[in-house]
Enzyme design. Sequence first.
Site, PDB file in Angstrom:
ATOM      1  N   ASN A 178      -3.366  -4.191  -1.447  1.00  0.00           N
ATOM      2  CA  ASN A 178      -4.608  -4.039  -2.216  1.00  0.00           C
ATOM      3  C   ASN A 178      -4.651  -2.702  -2.963  1.00  0.00           C
ATOM      4  O   ASN A 178      -5.266  -2.593  -4.019  1.00  0.00           O
ATOM      5  CB  ASN A 178      -5.839  -4.198  -1.317  1.00  0.00           C
ATOM      6  CG  ASN A 178      -5.778  -3.341  -0.074  1.00  0.00           C
ATOM      7  OD1 ASN A 178      -4.792  -3.372   0.656  1.00  0.00           O
ATOM      8  ND2 ASN A 178      -6.812  -2.558   0.169  1.00  0.00           N
ATOM      9  N   HIS A 231      -1.671  -3.537   6.011  1.00  0.00           N
ATOM     10  CA  HIS A 231      -3.108  -3.591   5.746  1.00  0.00           C
ATOM     11  C   HIS A 231      -3.950  -2.987   6.873  1.00  0.00           C
ATOM     12  O   HIS A 231      -4.793  -2.127   6.621  1.00  0.00           O
ATOM     13  CB  HIS A 231      -3.527  -5.036   5.469  1.00  0.00           C
ATOM     14  CG  HIS A 231      -4.793  -5.168   4.678  1.00  0.00           C
ATOM     15  ND1 HIS A 231      -5.158  -4.282   3.691  1.00  0.00           N
ATOM     16  CD2 HIS A 231      -5.782  -6.101   4.735  1.00  0.00           C
ATOM     17  CE1 HIS A 231      -6.329  -4.669   3.185  1.00  0.00           C
ATOM     18  NE2 HIS A 231      -6.720  -5.765   3.800  1.00  0.00           N
ATOM     19  N   VAL A 232      -3.739  -3.443   8.091  1.00  0.00           N
ATOM     20  CA  VAL A 232      -4.463  -2.882   9.231  1.00  0.00           C
ATOM     21  C   VAL A 232      -3.696  -1.643   9.693  1.00  0.00           C
ATOM     22  O   VAL A 232      -2.495  -1.723   9.949  1.00  0.00           O
ATOM     23  CB  VAL A 232      -4.551  -3.914  10.371  1.00  0.00           C
ATOM     24  CG1 VAL A 232      -5.248  -3.305  11.580  1.00  0.00           C
ATOM     25  CG2 VAL A 232      -5.267  -5.158   9.881  1.00  0.00           C
ATOM     26  N   HIS A 233      -4.390  -0.514   9.767  1.00  0.00           N
ATOM     27  CA  HIS A 233      -3.697   0.758  10.007  1.00  0.00           C
ATOM     28  C   HIS A 233      -3.470   0.993  11.488  1.00  0.00           C
ATOM     29  O   HIS A 233      -4.007   1.918  12.104  1.00  0.00           O
ATOM     30  CB  HIS A 233      -4.471   1.899   9.350  1.00  0.00           C
ATOM     31  CG  HIS A 233      -4.652   1.679   7.880  1.00  0.00           C
ATOM     32  ND1 HIS A 233      -5.639   2.255   7.136  1.00  0.00           N
ATOM     33  CD2 HIS A 233      -3.947   0.901   7.013  1.00  0.00           C
ATOM     34  CE1 HIS A 233      -5.544   1.854   5.872  1.00  0.00           C
ATOM     35  NE2 HIS A 233      -4.528   1.023   5.789  1.00  0.00           N
ATOM     36  N   HIS A 261     -10.304  -5.549   8.723  1.00  0.00           N
ATOM     37  CA  HIS A 261      -9.701  -6.628   7.937  1.00  0.00           C
ATOM     38  C   HIS A 261      -9.583  -7.923   8.725  1.00  0.00           C
ATOM     39  O   HIS A 261      -8.704  -8.744   8.470  1.00  0.00           O
ATOM     40  CB  HIS A 261      -8.317  -6.199   7.401  1.00  0.00           C
ATOM     41  CG  HIS A 261      -8.350  -4.918   6.629  1.00  0.00           C
ATOM     42  ND1 HIS A 261      -9.191  -4.743   5.555  1.00  0.00           N
ATOM     43  CD2 HIS A 261      -7.664  -3.768   6.776  1.00  0.00           C
ATOM     44  CE1 HIS A 261      -9.005  -3.518   5.080  1.00  0.00           C
ATOM     45  NE2 HIS A 261      -8.095  -2.910   5.805  1.00  0.00           N
ATOM     46  N   ASP A 283       0.843  -1.190   0.000  1.00  0.00           N
ATOM     47  CA  ASP A 283       0.000   0.000   0.000  1.00  0.00           C
ATOM     48  C   ASP A 283       0.887   1.252   0.000  1.00  0.00           C
ATOM     49  O   ASP A 283       1.195   1.820   1.040  1.00  0.00           O
ATOM     50  CB  ASP A 283      -1.000   0.019   1.159  1.00  0.00           C
ATOM     51  CG  ASP A 283      -2.173  -0.920   0.909  1.00  0.00           C
ATOM     52  OD1 ASP A 283      -2.204  -1.561  -0.151  1.00  0.00           O
ATOM     53  OD2 ASP A 283      -3.063  -1.008   1.785  1.00  0.00           O
ATOM     54  N   HIS A 304       1.100  -8.544   2.709  1.00  0.00           N
ATOM     55  CA  HIS A 304       0.295  -7.368   3.035  1.00  0.00           C
ATOM     56  C   HIS A 304      -0.777  -7.651   4.085  1.00  0.00           C
ATOM     57  O   HIS A 304      -0.904  -6.943   5.074  1.00  0.00           O
ATOM     58  CB  HIS A 304      -0.336  -6.780   1.775  1.00  0.00           C
ATOM     59  CG  HIS A 304      -1.017  -5.472   2.049  1.00  0.00           C
ATOM     60  ND1 HIS A 304      -0.325  -4.364   2.494  1.00  0.00           N
ATOM     61  CD2 HIS A 304      -2.315  -5.102   1.999  1.00  0.00           C
ATOM     62  CE1 HIS A 304      -1.175  -3.369   2.691  1.00  0.00           C
ATOM     63  NE2 HIS A 304      -2.378  -3.791   2.405  1.00  0.00           N
TER      64      HIS A 304
HETATM   65 FE   LIG Z   1      -4.199  -2.593   2.583  1.00  0.00          FE
END
Ligand SMILES: [Fe+2]
Length: 464
Positions: free
Chosen positions: A227, A349-351, A322, A190, A312
């Site tokens: 993604n 992926h997980v912020h 997610h 990302d 990711h």
């Molecule tokens: Fe992501």
Amino acid sequence: MGSFVAVAWVLFLNVVVVCNGGKTSTFVRKAEKTVDMPLHSDVFVSPTGYNAPQQVHITQGDHVGKAIIVSWVTMDEPGKSMVHYWTDKSSHKNVAEGKFVTYRYFNYSSGFIHHCTLRNLEYNTKYYYEVGIGHTTRQFWFVTPPQVGPDVPYTFGLMGDLGQTFDSNKTLSHYEMNPRKGQTVLFVGDLSYADDCPYHDNARWDTWGRFVERSAAYQPWIWTTGNHELDFAPELGETKPFKPFTHRYRVPYKASQSTAPFWYSIKRASAYIIVLSSYSAYGKYTPQYEWLEAELPKVDRTETPWLIVLMHSPWYNSYDYHYMEGETMRVMFEPWFVKYKVDVVFAGHVHAYERSERVSNVAYKLVNGQCNPVKDLSAPVYITIGDGGNIEGLANNMTEPQPEYSAYREASFGHGILHIKNRTHAHYSWNRNDDGYAVEADSMWFFNRHYHPLDDSANDKFRN
Ligand SMILES: [Fe+2]
Ligand SMILES: *[C@@H]1O[C@H](CO)[C@@H](O)[C@H](O)[C@H]1NC(C)=O
Ligand SMILES: *[C@@H]1O[C@H](CO)[C@@H](O)[C@H](O)[C@H]1NC(C)=O
Ligand SMILES: *[C@@H]1O[C@H](CO)[C@@H](O)[C@H](O)[C@H]1NC(C)=O
Ligand SMILES: *[C@@H]1O[C@H](CO)[C@@H](O)[C@H](O)[C@H]1NC(C)=O
């Protein structure tokens, strides 16, 4: 008396157990809106001069660290895809010739995107390089890694889900200013978040390239796809996944017999790094599955003791966001990670930030119902480092209670540093953007799974 002592001891143990469950940090980050830096921001300024090379970035260009891929963009005309490079020791300038590509995305037309591989470099050497031959030229430098070997110290930075907000800029600045001095970035996917803009405005891929140049032109960033690299938009007539990413970013996938730039491996110093794609097929018989099955037995831990995997979408994630998206890949590959004793898996992926204990869930079969992850000293530690600070904001909603396997979690932006000391020890730390550059908000001493496979959990409950 004896039984009283025993009872007291049991009570004491219980208290210890309760007190030493995984930690959900009490640090609460001030809630602020996460916004992209405006187009006129200092970090996005194009270099001056006709056809000046911009968005300069480098990555490893072979399997062992003796090659570098240099990439850049020229906007006015193709110019030449040539790189001049030299060392302190010689006045002789080497020259390498690359190629350029262009692409269109909906109504966006890219600049001229150049990629040039510099080969047969000396290990452990500072090289200067110059791009933009013919018109405006610009100079940069990088340092090649030491020769691959089991006791070579090396320091990796970890970042993910960066984007281009004011928070992204803080994360990158903290990485640059961290006194632990990362030498190479392991990026867990990302990149630009251009796809969050109307029509996936690819001009935001350009601004992102200019933004990270201040680091990525001087040290390799090892790329993982997320993604936000898919840019799959049939409504815009864009149906080829990863189109902007593959044109702009190159990886040395052929050097590890991979057939696509989304999964590959490199050796760097004492580390063997395997990059996987959460968004390419990984079921049985697929190219990625077959590649990984053939790849893992090739890792020689006596040469590269540290086996690191980047992907990711995390397999162990106790945030609401997610949740369980990584589960299908976990089912396919986790038995291999345990069998081959992967040291650590980094995902994004997980912020937010999360670090697991060494656990596995490989006992689970549809018919036996054993679906709790259990302590497993052959299993990796799973670290979610998708806390780069992109426009989508913080993931701050966690599943409660915190699962036992989750050692530490916190909804803050930041970056990580993995400092490999030798074949047995590596020090890992996580820095949150809200602290000073040198502050370790979370840290752990990793014991190598091949040379020193002892329990390295700081958590009494998880220790033998
Ligand atoms: Fe992501
Ligand atoms: C692309 O199309 C959109 C929608 O019509 C428009 O707003 C935008 O300005 C166009 N961009 C370019 C580079 O033509
Ligand atoms: C980004 O960070 C750099 C370095 O800390 C700083 O010089 C620059 O002004 C920042 N830019 C923005 C738009 O925040
Ligand atoms: C946070 O998670 C809880 C359940 O875990 C859910 O009920 C709630 O709607 C979530 N809140 C947000 C803002 O997503
Ligand atoms: C490896 O590094 C650790 C941590 O710095 C140190 O304690 C240990 O003695 C080192 N081992 C060797 C063989 O040098």
